[in-house]
Write a protein that holds these residues in place. Structure first.
Motif, PDB file in Angstrom:
ATOM      1  N   VAL A 169      77.241  64.839  62.160  1.00 38.64           N
ATOM      2  CA  VAL A 169      76.349  63.698  62.329  1.00 38.64           C
ATOM      3  C   VAL A 169      75.256  64.112  63.302  1.00 38.64           C
ATOM      4  CG1 VAL A 169      76.143  61.294  63.046  1.00 38.64           C
ATOM      5  CG2 VAL A 169      78.246  62.083  61.911  1.00 38.64           C
ATOM      6  N   LEU A 212      84.342  58.586  61.015  1.00 41.69           N
ATOM      7  CA  LEU A 212      83.148  58.164  60.286  1.00 41.69           C
ATOM      8  C   LEU A 212      83.609  57.487  59.000  1.00 41.69           C
ATOM      9  CD1 LEU A 212      80.050  58.131  60.150  1.00 41.69           C
ATOM     10  CD2 LEU A 212      80.174  60.292  58.920  1.00 41.69           C
ATOM     11  N   ASN A 213      83.718  56.183  59.043  1.00 42.23           N
ATOM     12  CA  ASN A 213      84.259  55.425  57.920  1.00 42.23           C
ATOM     13  C   ASN A 213      83.148  54.683  57.204  1.00 42.23           C
ATOM     14  OD1 ASN A 213      86.960  56.180  58.579  1.00 42.23           O
ATOM     15  ND2 ASN A 213      86.867  54.707  60.261  1.00 42.23           N
ATOM     16  N   LEU A 214      82.611  55.324  56.196  1.00 40.00           N
ATOM     17  CA  LEU A 214      81.547  54.714  55.393  1.00 40.00           C
ATOM     18  C   LEU A 214      82.159  54.064  54.161  1.00 40.00           C
ATOM     19  CD1 LEU A 214      78.906  57.565  55.556  1.00 40.00           C
ATOM     20  CD2 LEU A 214      78.816  55.373  56.728  1.00 40.00           C
ATOM     21  N   LEU A 247      71.682  56.926  58.850  1.00 35.20           N
ATOM     22  CA  LEU A 247      72.627  57.929  59.324  1.00 35.20           C
ATOM     23  C   LEU A 247      72.140  59.287  58.826  1.00 35.20           C
ATOM     24  CD1 LEU A 247      75.416  58.347  60.726  1.00 35.20           C
ATOM     25  CD2 LEU A 247      76.416  58.202  58.437  1.00 35.20           C
ATOM     26  N   PHE A 278      76.852  53.462  64.561  1.00 37.46           N
ATOM     27  CA  PHE A 278      77.377  54.815  64.371  1.00 37.46           C
ATOM     28  C   PHE A 278      76.918  55.781  65.463  1.00 37.46           C
ATOM     29  CE2 PHE A 278      77.530  53.050  60.066  1.00 37.46           C
ATOM     30  CZ  PHE A 278      78.836  53.338  59.718  1.00 37.46           C
ATOM     31  N   LYS A 316      79.648  64.591  66.062  1.00 41.38           N
ATOM     32  CA  LYS A 316      80.947  64.866  65.452  1.00 41.38           C
ATOM     33  C   LYS A 316      80.771  65.739  64.211  1.00 41.38           C
ATOM     34  CE  LYS A 316      83.777  61.037  66.977  1.00 41.38           C
ATOM     35  NZ  LYS A 316      84.677  59.960  66.533  1.00 41.38           N
ATOM     36  N   TYR A 351      71.732  58.645  64.380  1.00 36.10           N
ATOM     37  CA  TYR A 351      71.839  57.308  63.793  1.00 36.10           C
ATOM     38  C   TYR A 351      70.823  56.416  64.492  1.00 36.10           C
ATOM     39  CZ  TYR A 351      73.321  52.712  62.387  1.00 36.10           C
ATOM     40  OH  TYR A 351      73.328  51.438  61.872  1.00 36.10           O
ATOM     41  N   GLN A 362      79.181  58.388  66.799  1.00 37.60           N
ATOM     42  CA  GLN A 362      79.556  59.473  65.884  1.00 37.60           C
ATOM     43  C   GLN A 362      78.642  60.695  66.010  1.00 37.60           C
ATOM     44  OE1 GLN A 362      82.345  59.206  63.818  1.00 37.60           O
ATOM     45  NE2 GLN A 362      82.645  57.358  65.035  1.00 37.60           N
TER      46      GLN A 362
END
Length: 149
Positions: free
Chosen positions: A100, A68-70, A116, A2, A8, A103, A5
């Motif tokens: 974010v 951001l695909n959790l 994260l 991540f 972002k 990470y 990210q």
């Protein structure tokens, strides 16, 4: 995983500190202080209104951080801290967003874990910050393997 990210940010989303939601939240956490729901107590307080419990922002919508695909399952809610400029007032509109912050990964007893770090903010209608929070989402090795497939 991540690192791309970091930095972002989500769009701002309007939330309302709704009286009924504040009362239900206070009941659910077992904090029945009348400053949260008794209107007379709120009017006599230094804020002249009822306020929300300090952890109430957990129920707010903070928008979507594109990319951001959790997963919906398998994440661990780690540490979370809140910083307030002033209390949240019942009835006010709050504009919330997240970004974010960081990470990183660490090897532990249960394998490689991802951490994260998200910062979230709540602003008033004029754009003044009411509160900020920092939270850490722990991503287990099992979840990381699914995400990297």
């Amino acid at each position: 995983m991540f690192k791309d990210q970091i930095g972002k940010q989500s769009n701002k989303v309007k939330n309302v500190v709704e009286r009924g939601a504040v009362k239900k939240f206070a009941e659910s956490i077992g904090d029945l202080h009348p400053i949260y729901f008794d209107e007379e107590v709120g009017e006599k307080s230094r804020y002249r209104k009822n306020i929300a419990p300090p952890t109430f922002p957990r129920v707010f919508d903070y928008g979507v951080i594109e990319g951001l695909n959790l997963p919906n399952k398998g994440l661990i809610h780690g540490e979370q801290t809140f910083h307030y400029v002033r209390p949240l007032l019942v009835g006010e509109e709050v504009y919330c967003y997240s970004k974010v912050k960081n990470y990183f990964e660490k090897k532990g007893n249960f394998g490689e874990m991802g951490f994260l770090v998200l910062e979230s903010y709540g602003d008033d209608a004029a754009g003044n910050t009411i509160f900020s929070s920092t939270s850490t989402v722990v991503i287990s090795e099992a979840v990381r393997k699914v995400l990297t497939r």
